[in-house]
Enzyme design. Structure first.
Site, short mmCIF file in Angstrom:
data_model
loop_
_atom_site.label_atom_id
_atom_site.label_comp_id
_atom_site.label_asym_id
_atom_site.label_seq_id
_atom_site.Cartn_x
_atom_site.Cartn_y
_atom_site.Cartn_z
N ARG A 10 73.90 6.84 16.56
CA ARG A 10 74.32 7.54 17.74
C ARG A 10 75.38 7.01 18.40
O ARG A 10 75.81 5.83 18.30
CB ARG A 10 73.19 8.14 18.55
CG ARG A 10 72.00 7.29 18.77
CD ARG A 10 72.02 6.08 19.61
NE ARG A 10 72.73 6.67 20.66
CZ ARG A 10 73.53 5.70 21.36
NH1 ARG A 10 73.56 4.43 21.04
NH2 ARG A 10 74.15 5.97 22.60
N ALA A 56 79.31 8.45 20.24
CA ALA A 56 80.57 9.29 19.69
C ALA A 56 81.29 8.36 18.58
O ALA A 56 81.31 8.69 17.43
CB ALA A 56 81.33 9.68 20.81
N ASP A 75 81.47 11.94 25.23
CA ASP A 75 81.45 12.49 23.72
C ASP A 75 82.93 13.38 23.46
O ASP A 75 83.03 13.41 22.33
CB ASP A 75 80.31 13.39 23.44
CG ASP A 75 79.01 12.43 23.04
OD1 ASP A 75 78.68 11.59 24.39
OD2 ASP A 75 78.60 12.17 22.09
#
Ligand code: MRU
Length: 352
Positions: free
Chosen positions: A46, A48, A237
């Site tokens: 996980r 971005a 993100d």
């Protein structure tokens, strides 16, 4: 060890399984693009930039394991794998950015033959991973220069080596400040519900010997008010063209509390997280994750709420650009007005 890499005797994508941290540091080898897509969905990997790199390696894997006898068949397989990977998580723009770059690489060399496409895709994925580390180190240098000696900073979620290929963005700034000897102390937001702060950021800071304490998300305002806190540092993100920031749920409330207490709010991002095609934050898709992440403690399956309770679990929120003091990118610090600053940065970095 990098968070995301190619298994040396491949073909497989190697990841540190972040669901098991901090109890176990377990590498997993995934030998299909479908398994990589599932690892992204389930957050074994996980952050971005890390999911972008994982998806890039997954396309190299799709090519390496393809049974197609011609480039037309391989091209179809690559597109199918890219569609699957792209749908794994919707908010981080790096995922789509890396996949598009990989598809462009394949398309440009398609006429050369199957082996050439396979080699080019693996080389491109390795290049994406190497660039990510270099970009983060540049962000670290620009960001550390913004902090006073012996700064106390508040950090949200995990933006470190685990959220990238290595080094990290906002946590990379903290790491650079620490390594340069300027002194830094971190208040770590625990980051409900997946506890990226309490599990992952705390684990990383411990590895680097950086002093920290974990606070519950709701305590950030308390510490900002009492001070002295030199800065709030977060990642992103996706950043819209106007500077609105999609980041881990709770970022917006942190930015509000920082503004109310005149504490600078810095967003550390690679230019690959800037999406100039999205004019403002309201157009960024926000991932809604399973209610079980809220209703049960971490992943232990242990309920915290009365049976029958419902929950809503948006994974990200939007911080309006007006609450951001500056963006820290690999090509420098961007202050308002953001619209021109962000598009100039993307152009200078060549990541548009
Ligand atoms: O749901 P996650 O853990 O993938 O969310 C990660 C974040 O929100 C990070 O702040 C962001 O991806 C930047 S990581 C350098």
């Amino acid at each position: 060890m990098r968070t995301v890499s190619w298994k040396p005797d491949g073909p497989a994508v190697r990841l540190i399984d972040q669901r098991k941290l901090p109890a176990e540091v377990t590498p997993i080898d995934l030998d299909t693009p479908e398994a990589v897509a599932e690892a992204i969905r389930d957050m074994a990997v996980r952050g971005a930039p890390a999911i972008g790199a994982a998806a890039a390696y997954a396309l190299a894997l799709a090519a390496a394991t393809s049974q197609s006898k011609d480039v037309a068949g391989l091209w179809l397989e690559l597109q199918t794998a890219a569609d699957l990977l792209r749908a794994a998580r919707p908010t981080a723009v790096n995922l789509g950015w890396c996949l598009d770059r990989m598809l462009r690489t394949a398309q440009a060399i398609l006429a050369s033959g199957l082996d050439e496409v396979k080699a080019a895709l693996l080389a491109e994925a390795e290049k994406i991973a190497d660039e990510d580390v270099a970009v983060n180190q540049a962000i670290g240098r620009f960001g550390a220069a913004l902090l006073p000696p012996n700064a106390t900073v508040i950090h949200h979620c995990n933006t470190g080596a685990l959220a990238t290929v290595d080094w990290g963005t906002a946590l990379g700034v903290i790491r650079t400040a620490h390594e340069s000897g300027q002194g830094i102390y971190v208040l770590v937001d625990e980051t409900r519900p997946r506890l990226q702060g309490a599990r992952l950021t705390a684990w990383e800071l411990q590895q680097y010997g950086i002093p920290f304490e974990i606070i519950v998300d709701g305590a950030a305002g308390y510490f900002l008010q009492r001070g002295p806190v030199a800065a709030a540092l977060v990642g992103a993100d996706r950043v819209a063209a106007n500077g609105d920031v999609a980041n881990k749920i709770g970022t917006y409330m942190l930015a509000l509390a920082a503004r109310d207490n005149q504490v600078p709010f810095y967003v550390a991002v690679p230019t690959t997280s800037i999406d100039l095609s999205v004019p403002a934050g309201e157009a960024i898709p926000i991932e809604l994750r399973p209610p079980g992440e809220v209703l049960e403690l971490a992943q232990a399956g242990q309920p915290v709420s009365p049976p029958g309770s419902h929950a809503q679990n948006p994974a990200f929120d939007i911080t309006p650009y007006r609450l951001v003091t500056a963006f820290i990118t690999e090509v420098g610090v961007i202050r308002p007005p953001f619209e021109t600053g962000l598009s100039d940065a993307v152009q200078r970095a060549g990541t548009g």
